[in-house]
Motif scaffolding. Structure first.
Motif, mmCIF file in Angstrom:
data_model
loop_
_atom_site.group_PDB
_atom_site.id
_atom_site.type_symbol
_atom_site.label_atom_id
_atom_site.label_comp_id
_atom_site.label_asym_id
_atom_site.label_seq_id
_atom_site.Cartn_x
_atom_site.Cartn_y
_atom_site.Cartn_z
ATOM 1 N N GLN A 97 0.694 -1.276 -0.041
ATOM 2 C CA GLN A 97 0.023 -0.015 -0.040
ATOM 3 C C GLN A 97 0.712 1.278 0.078
ATOM 4 O O GLN A 97 1.808 1.437 0.793
ATOM 5 C CB GLN A 97 -0.833 -0.018 1.417
ATOM 6 C CG GLN A 97 -2.047 1.083 1.295
ATOM 7 C CD GLN A 97 -3.019 0.891 2.505
ATOM 8 O OE1 GLN A 97 -2.423 0.521 3.359
ATOM 9 N NE2 GLN A 97 -4.151 1.418 2.230
ATOM 10 N N THR A 175 -4.140 7.160 1.536
ATOM 11 C CA THR A 175 -3.803 6.056 1.328
ATOM 12 C C THR A 175 -4.245 5.513 -0.056
ATOM 13 O O THR A 175 -5.150 6.032 -0.536
ATOM 14 C CB THR A 175 -4.133 5.057 2.281
ATOM 15 O OG1 THR A 175 -5.592 5.000 2.278
ATOM 16 C CG2 THR A 175 -3.500 5.148 3.693
ATOM 17 N N VAL A 178 -3.815 -1.171 -2.761
ATOM 18 C CA VAL A 178 -2.232 -1.797 -2.644
ATOM 19 C C VAL A 178 -2.061 -2.538 -3.923
ATOM 20 O O VAL A 178 -2.619 -2.873 -4.788
ATOM 21 C CB VAL A 178 -3.031 -3.064 -1.717
ATOM 22 C CG1 VAL A 178 -1.806 -4.192 -1.511
ATOM 23 C CG2 VAL A 178 -3.360 -2.787 -0.483
#
Length: 182
Positions: A97, A175, A178
């Motif tokens: 990530q 974020t 991934v």
């Protein structure tokens, strides 16, 4: 020895020792003074500065603090003082990530510093200045998390426990997806 005079009043001298620079890296000694509400002044904490990525206390002490959970994409506020020179935030992350962490001073005279620890207490990333001298806010951008883990973000300041700056800040963590591991 540094002699400090504030508004005509001589404060206690600040004494310290600097080692000669090694491998082209300068050594720094930090100190401060405080002007109190009644107009008096006193010298503050003092000591040699440790490298940006060196923790001022054992990692276990930082990991034992009650960390504030991070909500990605939502700014969080904090305050750094001599009595509270760091705050911790927890971020569960997945291997691969990508994470961006931005710490921006918003009020006061804070020179931010952000560190990222894995659950073993190892510093895996950190930043003091986005652009030295020009922008003393901090950012860790494009950090690809090496393993699935709960990471601790340490919001602190240049000088960490030695002091010198204080104030309010915003912390923003974003974020990404991934990435597939190969």
């Amino acid at each position: 020895t540094v002699e400090v005079t504030v508004d005509g009043d001589q404060l206690d001298p600040i004494q310290g020792t600097l080692q000669p620079p090694t491998d082209g890296f300068a050594t720094v000694f930090i100190s401060s003074f405080t002007v109190n509400e009644d107009g008096t002044a006193s010298t503050g904490l003092a000591g040699p500065y440790t490298d940006t990525l060196v923790l001022p206390v054992p990692a276990a002490e930082l990991l034992a603090l009650e960390a504030t959970p991070v909500t990605p994409n939502e700014p969080m506020e904090g305050f750094i003082t001599n009595e509270q020179p760091w705050q911790t935030f927890s971020l569960p992350g997945q291997a691969g990530q990508v994470v961006n962490i931005e710490m921006t001073a918003t009020e006061g005279y804070l020179d931010t510093l952000v560190l990222v620890l894995n659950s073993s207490g190892n510093v895996i990333a950190g930043n003091d200045d986005i652009e030295p001298v020009v922008n003393t806010d901090s950012a860790v951008m494009g950090l690809r998390l090496p393993i699935s883990d709960t990471y601790t973000i340490v919001a602190t300041r240049y000088g960490k426990d030695v002091g010198g700056t204080a104030g309010f800040y915003d912390l923003l963590v974003t974020t990404g997806e991934v990435a597939e591991q190969q």
